[in-house]
Design a protein around this motif. Structure first.
Motif, PDB file in Angstrom:
ATOM      1  N   ARG A  16     -50.261  58.411  35.143  1.00 53.24           N
ATOM      2  CA  ARG A  16     -51.534  57.674  35.159  1.00 53.24           C
ATOM      3  C   ARG A  16     -52.724  58.635  35.155  1.00 53.24           C
ATOM      4  NH1 ARG A  16     -51.156  52.303  35.653  1.00 53.24           N
ATOM      5  NH2 ARG A  16     -49.332  51.368  36.671  1.00 53.24           N
ATOM      6  N   LEU A  17     -52.610  59.751  35.854  1.00 57.71           N
ATOM      7  CA  LEU A  17     -53.663  60.767  35.848  1.00 57.71           C
ATOM      8  C   LEU A  17     -53.908  61.274  34.438  1.00 57.71           C
ATOM      9  CD1 LEU A  17     -55.533  63.003  36.986  1.00 57.71           C
ATOM     10  CD2 LEU A  17     -53.446  64.331  37.462  1.00 57.71           C
ATOM     11  N   VAL A  18     -52.840  61.611  33.732  1.00 56.46           N
ATOM     12  CA  VAL A  18     -52.972  62.108  32.359  1.00 56.46           C
ATOM     13  C   VAL A  18     -53.666  61.071  31.485  1.00 56.46           C
ATOM     14  CG1 VAL A  18     -51.667  62.781  30.301  1.00 56.46           C
ATOM     15  CG2 VAL A  18     -50.997  63.654  32.549  1.00 56.46           C
ATOM     16  N   GLU A  19     -53.261  59.819  31.592  1.00 54.68           N
ATOM     17  CA  GLU A  19     -53.873  58.747  30.795  1.00 54.68           C
ATOM     18  C   GLU A  19     -55.337  58.556  31.169  1.00 54.68           C
ATOM     19  OE1 GLU A  19     -49.799  56.085  30.201  1.00 54.68           O
ATOM     20  OE2 GLU A  19     -51.180  55.647  31.855  1.00 54.68           O
ATOM     21  N   ARG A  33     -41.199  70.516  32.118  1.00 57.47           N
ATOM     22  CA  ARG A  33     -39.924  70.946  31.547  1.00 57.47           C
ATOM     23  C   ARG A  33     -39.490  70.096  30.356  1.00 57.47           C
ATOM     24  NH1 ARG A  33     -36.446  71.116  36.981  1.00 57.47           N
ATOM     25  NH2 ARG A  33     -37.615  69.173  37.207  1.00 57.47           N
ATOM     26  N   GLY A  34     -40.235  69.043  30.072  1.00 58.18           N
ATOM     27  CA  GLY A  34     -39.936  68.240  28.899  1.00 58.18           C
ATOM     28  C   GLY A  34     -38.880  67.188  29.101  1.00 58.18           C
ATOM     29  N   SER A  35     -38.642  66.782  30.349  1.00 60.75           N
ATOM     30  CA  SER A  35     -37.612  65.777  30.609  1.00 60.75           C
ATOM     31  C   SER A  35     -38.006  64.401  30.102  1.00 60.75           C
ATOM     32  CB  SER A  35     -37.316  65.707  32.116  1.00 60.75           C
ATOM     33  OG  SER A  35     -38.493  65.422  32.846  1.00 60.75           O
ATOM     34  N   SER A  36     -39.301  64.163  29.944  1.00 69.49           N
ATOM     35  CA  SER A  36     -39.772  62.917  29.356  1.00 69.49           C
ATOM     36  C   SER A  36     -41.029  63.194  28.550  1.00 69.49           C
ATOM     37  CB  SER A  36     -40.047  61.861  30.435  1.00 69.49           C
ATOM     38  OG  SER A  36     -41.044  62.310  31.333  1.00 69.49           O
ATOM     39  N   ALA A  37     -41.257  62.380  27.533  1.00 75.21           N
ATOM     40  CA  ALA A  37     -42.404  62.587  26.653  1.00 75.21           C
ATOM     41  C   ALA A  37     -43.693  62.203  27.371  1.00 75.21           C
ATOM     42  CB  ALA A  37     -42.244  61.764  25.385  1.00 75.21           C
ATOM     43  N   PRO A  38     -44.764  62.960  27.154  1.00 69.17           N
ATOM     44  CA  PRO A  38     -46.049  62.608  27.765  1.00 69.17           C
ATOM     45  C   PRO A  38     -46.695  61.455  27.021  1.00 69.17           C
ATOM     46  CG  PRO A  38     -46.328  64.495  26.341  1.00 69.17           C
ATOM     47  CD  PRO A  38     -44.854  64.172  26.331  1.00 69.17           C
ATOM     48  N   PRO A  39     -47.785  60.896  27.538  1.00 69.70           N
ATOM     49  CA  PRO A  39     -48.500  59.848  26.810  1.00 69.70           C
ATOM     50  C   PRO A  39     -49.009  60.361  25.461  1.00 69.70           C
ATOM     51  CG  PRO A  39     -49.242  59.978  29.087  1.00 69.70           C
ATOM     52  CD  PRO A  39     -48.385  61.173  28.857  1.00 69.70           C
ATOM     53  N   GLU A  40     -49.256  59.440  24.558  1.00 67.32           N
ATOM     54  CA  GLU A  40     -49.791  59.813  23.252  1.00 67.32           C
ATOM     55  C   GLU A  40     -51.196  60.394  23.409  1.00 67.32           C
ATOM     56  OE1 GLU A  40     -49.712  56.565  20.551  1.00 67.32           O
ATOM     57  OE2 GLU A  40     -47.523  56.357  20.581  1.00 67.32           O
ATOM     58  N   GLY A  41     -51.547  61.281  22.485  1.00 67.57           N
ATOM     59  CA  GLY A  41     -52.898  61.811  22.445  1.00 67.57           C
ATOM     60  C   GLY A  41     -53.139  63.021  23.309  1.00 67.57           C
ATOM     61  N   VAL A  42     -52.064  63.631  23.828  1.00 65.16           N
ATOM     62  CA  VAL A  42     -52.214  64.845  24.627  1.00 65.16           C
ATOM     63  C   VAL A  42     -51.296  65.925  24.055  1.00 65.16           C
ATOM     64  CG1 VAL A  42     -52.730  63.465  26.681  1.00 65.16           C
ATOM     65  CG2 VAL A  42     -50.410  64.316  26.329  1.00 65.16           C
ATOM     66  N   THR A  43     -51.620  67.185  24.366  1.00 68.06           N
ATOM     67  CA  THR A  43     -50.790  68.309  23.958  1.00 68.06           C
ATOM     68  C   THR A  43     -49.669  68.501  24.971  1.00 68.06           C
ATOM     69  OG1 THR A  43     -52.676  69.394  22.909  1.00 68.06           O
ATOM     70  CG2 THR A  43     -50.789  70.786  23.463  1.00 68.06           C
TER      71      THR A  43
END
Length: 280
Positions: A16-19, A33-43
């Motif tokens: 939620r912070l990232v969004e 570590r890449g265990s799950s994809a981040p929200p769209e629109g971020v690096t």
């Protein structure tokens, strides 16, 4: 527009912070570590934050206005971050916890200045409790000379999608008619809703203050009050996630004076309970 790096940020209020930051128009980089994809629109950068060499390789050539560290649990984590990010960011925000106050005598609500931070980085990480690991991590990052530092001491976070299962524990047991374990004299605690702590962390990232700051909604709950908001519990002597033998209440006066407006626990608790029921 700011360049902001969030370390962790893959689930629960970190996501939620990232969004929140992305939707404010900030340029957000998520490092995990890449265990799950981040929200769209971020690096998205992949590295284990405890591996200093891997962290440097992932961040090569990159600088940030702000770093928000969601997964700094030990002084070793903090020391790695201090070495890697000094000169790479102007501001560093660490997500800490109310658990740093766990060993204080007496009762709350605790103010930030109630806690002394250690001058050393020992003992070894594997001998530390969760709260002591966070306390020592705050101390290590607070001694950094290359960036401004703030530590957000979060209250216990409640949300319907809590991956820790703590609120779900009560919902499931009460739905099944099972008793709830409570200690002899359950003490009150401060809480904050997952959306509110995400908003507070985003606000802190873009603010200018330094040092520790408590983040909690107005009002407190003990385990019996929490259960009463869920249904009609039957109690038994024992343990459960929010049955505390010590006071975990905090004073949010510093954050309020700095300009953040907190909600009241009673305003959001019914909605969180409804969400939790839908998730179990």
């Amino acid at each position: 527009m700011n360049e902001i790096c969030v370390i962790g940020g893959s689930r629960y209020f970190g996501r939620r912070l990232v969004e929140n930051l992305r939707d404010r128009g900030e340029r957000v980089t998520v490092l995990n570590r890449g265990s799950s994809a981040p929200p769209e629109g971020v690096t998205h950068l992949r590295a284990d934050r405890g591996d200093e060499e891997a962290l440097r390789l992932a961040l090569a050539g990159r600088t940030f206005d702000v770093v928000v560290d969601q997964v700094c649990y030990t002084p070793r984590h903090a020391a790695v971050a201090r070495r890697v990010f000094e000169g790479r960011t102007r501001r560093y925000v660490m997500t800490s916890t109310v658990e740093v106050y766990a060993d204080l005598g007496g009762g709350g609500p605790y103010r930030e200045d109630a806690l002394d931070l250690p001058d050393d980085e020992d003992p070894a990480d594997d001998s530390l409790s969760y709260g002591e690991g966070k306390r020592r991590a705050e101390a290590v990052l607070g001694r950094a000379g290359g960036f401004a530092f703030a530590a957000v001491r979060t209250a216990h976070v409640l949300g319907g999608a809590d991956f820790t299962g703590r609120l779900g524990h009560y919902v499931r047991r009460m739905s099944a008619g099972l008793p709830i374990g409570v200690c002899a004299d359950p003490r009150p605690a401060s809480f904050i809703e997952e959306r509110e702590i995400a908003a507070f962390l985003a606000w802190t990232a873009l603010a200018g203050f330094t040092g520790p700051v408590n983040a909690c909604s107005h009002g407190t709950l003990d385990v019996r009050q929490l259960c009463a908001a869920i249904g009609e519990p039957v109690y038994t002597r024992g343990e459960s996630p929010y049955s505390f033998e010590r006071d975990y209440t905090m004073d949010n006066g510093r954050a309020t004076a700095l300009g953040f407006t907190f909600s009241n626990v009673g305003d959001w608790l019914p909605g969180v309970v409804k969400e939790a029921r839908a998730c179990v």
